[in-house]
Design a protein around this motif. Structure first.
Motif, PDB file in Angstrom:
ATOM      1  N   SER A  67       0.801  -1.233   0.000  1.00 47.63           N
ATOM      2  CA  SER A  67       0.000   0.000   0.000  1.00 47.63           C
ATOM      3  C   SER A  67       0.830   1.277   0.000  1.00 47.63           C
ATOM      4  O   SER A  67       0.487   2.246  -0.705  1.00 47.63           O
ATOM      5  N   GLY A 102      -6.931   1.895  -0.663  1.00 54.09           N
ATOM      6  CA  GLY A 102      -7.454   0.758   0.086  1.00 54.09           C
ATOM      7  C   GLY A 102      -8.475  -0.034  -0.708  1.00 54.09           C
ATOM      8  O   GLY A 102      -8.473  -1.272  -0.686  1.00 54.09           O
ATOM      9  N   THR A 135      -6.617  -1.990  -3.517  1.00 58.49           N
ATOM     10  CA  THR A 135      -5.736  -3.086  -3.081  1.00 58.49           C
ATOM     11  C   THR A 135      -6.442  -4.093  -2.182  1.00 58.49           C
ATOM     12  O   THR A 135      -5.898  -5.177  -1.919  1.00 58.49           O
ATOM     13  N   LEU A 143      -4.198  -0.792   6.633  1.00 56.17           N
ATOM     14  CA  LEU A 143      -4.041   0.333   5.703  1.00 56.17           C
ATOM     15  C   LEU A 143      -3.497   1.565   6.408  1.00 56.17           C
ATOM     16  O   LEU A 143      -2.545   2.207   5.915  1.00 56.17           O
TER      17      LEU A 143
END
Length: 477
Positions: A399, A426, A429, A436
């Protein structure tokens, strides 16, 4: 009119127990329309500290306990410092000697120590054996002119003293168990026992509210009132304050020092609130009190005999409740001294007010504020072990580089827009929640806790946020 007094000795920092004694005296005086007198008992010349009396006065004032009469305030019974009243004590000691209620003792310190050792070895309570009490008065007066001596109280050899205490109820003291107390030391200075009785009478004290440790001295003091032909005041002896191991609380532990708590940023109002509850129980279940509410609720009859345990966590909880009521500008003003060694020392109120507002929730002590403001620092903090664990996590590897690219390419100017970009990453992915947000927080601040990311981003700005994230990932944006 009721008249009460607090009479500390200037031998060191004010103890929490001393603050409670002063507070209960003040509450009783304010509740009954009486007067609160401050008197300094500085006759222990070996233990007195030069500046301690000023420190005690300042601490009482910081806690809102202003005397109606005292060394700085003045009053009709001045002076209020015992070392300035020596002639009065000498005059009253002479009256006791003349009436046969006191006698000179010529025993050396060495003999008295040897006597104590012998008594302990025999399993006896150490005490004076009254050796000098049998000296002929004429001989004693002659020896007083040339030999070192003290004056002792001539305790009656039989009978008892019955005392009605406002806290402990009816108490009986067999006089056979009471020692012939020293009243005047060899240097001519009075002991507490003589000086406090003389001063309490001459200052028209109606109620003596003091610690439980003085209970064994009650028969001596009541005898002095009887010998002088004076009416004794009412007495209330407050229970001991104990540490968490149920031993007497000591200043050496840190928790027993009033100054130590104030220096850590516990609000005086919170300390007063908590100390009031150490031995006194209100008629309801309340724990939070303003000073005015304490005055209204206080009642000596609700003071317990049981020792009160000092709980630092409870004090800090009450402090957080009091700090909630302080407006942010006032909170910042109170906290300024704690920021002196930080990069925020010279920051303007306009800069700091929103930051303090962002981190103040749950604040227990003002000295916690620098650490709470640390995430807003313009100098990146080296991540701690927990922060590194989040930064190195698999979800972070997936991330954080994406977030960095979005922030760099997006030319954001608002914190909310930057956070929206993170939310979008977020969704793309499939990374959410702590996986996150925690790596991002750890990368920006070096910590896993602190104020909202929105507040941090608004303070450090988009360029610094991108630079921090890049440095943490070792990626050139």
């Amino acid at each position: 009119m009721n008249r009460v007094r607090f009479a500390p000795s200037p031998t060191g920092d004010l103890h929490v127990g001393g603050l409670r004694t002063a507070l209960y005296n003040v509450l009783f005086a304010r509740k009954t329309g009486g007067a609160f007198i401050l008197r300094l008992e500085d006759t222990d010349r070996e233990r007195n500290l030069p500046e301690a009396h000023k420190d005690i006065l300042n601490l009482l004032r910081r806690c809102g306990l202003e005397p109606d009469e005292g060394p700085d305030t003045g009053g009709p019974f001045a002076p209020y410092v015992q070392s300035e009243r020596l002639a009065l004590y000498a005059e009253h000691a002479a009256k006791l000697l003349e009436a046969g209620h006191a006698y000179p003792c010529f025993c050396s310190a060495e003999r008295l120590e040897e006597l104590r050792q012998q008594q302990r070895a025999a399993g006896q309570t150490p005490g004076y054996d009254r050796r000098c009490r049998s000296i002929d008065p004429a001989e004693a007066r002659q020896r007083m002119a040339s030999e070192p001596h003290v004056l002792r109280l001539a305790i009656p050899l039989e009978g008892e003293i019955v005392h009605q205490d406002r806290v402990w109820g009816a108490l009986t003291f067999p006089l056979a168990d009471v020692d012939d107390q020293v009243l005047v030391k060899s240097d001519g200075y009075p002991t507490y026992h003589l000086a406090n009785v003389v001063d309490d009478h001459l200052m028209e004290i109606t109620h003596v509210i003091r610690g439980e440790e003085w209970l064994p001295s009650v028969p001596k003091h009541l005898l002095l009132y009887r010998f002088f032909g004076w009416e004794a005041p009412e007495f209330a002896h407050l229970p001991l304050i104990l540490n968490e191991q149920h031993r007497k609380l000591s200043k050496r532990e840190g928790t027993g020092s009033v100054l130590a708590w104030l220096d850590r940023g516990i609000p005086p109002e919170a300390l007063i609130n908590y100390v009031a509850l150490l031995g006194w129980h209100p008629s309801d279940e309340r724990e939070f009190f303003t000073f005015a509410e304490l005055v209204e609720a206080f009642d000596l009859e609700r003071v317990s005999r049981a020792g009160a345990v000092f709980d630092p966590a409870k004090l800090e909880w009450l402090a957080s409740e009091h700090l909630k009521l302080v407006p942010t500008p006032e909170l910042l003003a109170q906290a300024r001294p704690y920021l002196k060694s930080t990069e925020f020392a010279r920051a303007s109120d306009d800069l700091l007010l929103p930051l303090v507002e962002a981190v103040r929730a749950g604040l227990r002590r003002l000295d916690e504020l620098p650490a709470r403001l640390a995430p807003f620092s313009l100098r990146l903090t080296e991540p701690d072990e927990e922060a590194w664990s989040w930064i190195r996590a698999d979800a972070a590897r997936r991330s954080l580089p994406v977030i960095l690219r979005r922030w760099h390419d997006g030319n954001y100017t608002e914190a909310e827009a930057m956070l929206e970009a993170v939310r979008q990453v977020g969704k793309e992915t499939g990374i959410k929640g702590k996986e996150l947000w925690m790596p991002l927080r750890a990368s920006l601040t070096g910590r896993t806790g602190g104020p909202e990311l929105k507040a941090i981003l608004a303070h450090i700005g988009p360029d610094e946020a991108v630079a921090r994230l890049a440095r943490m990932l070792d990626i050139k944006p």
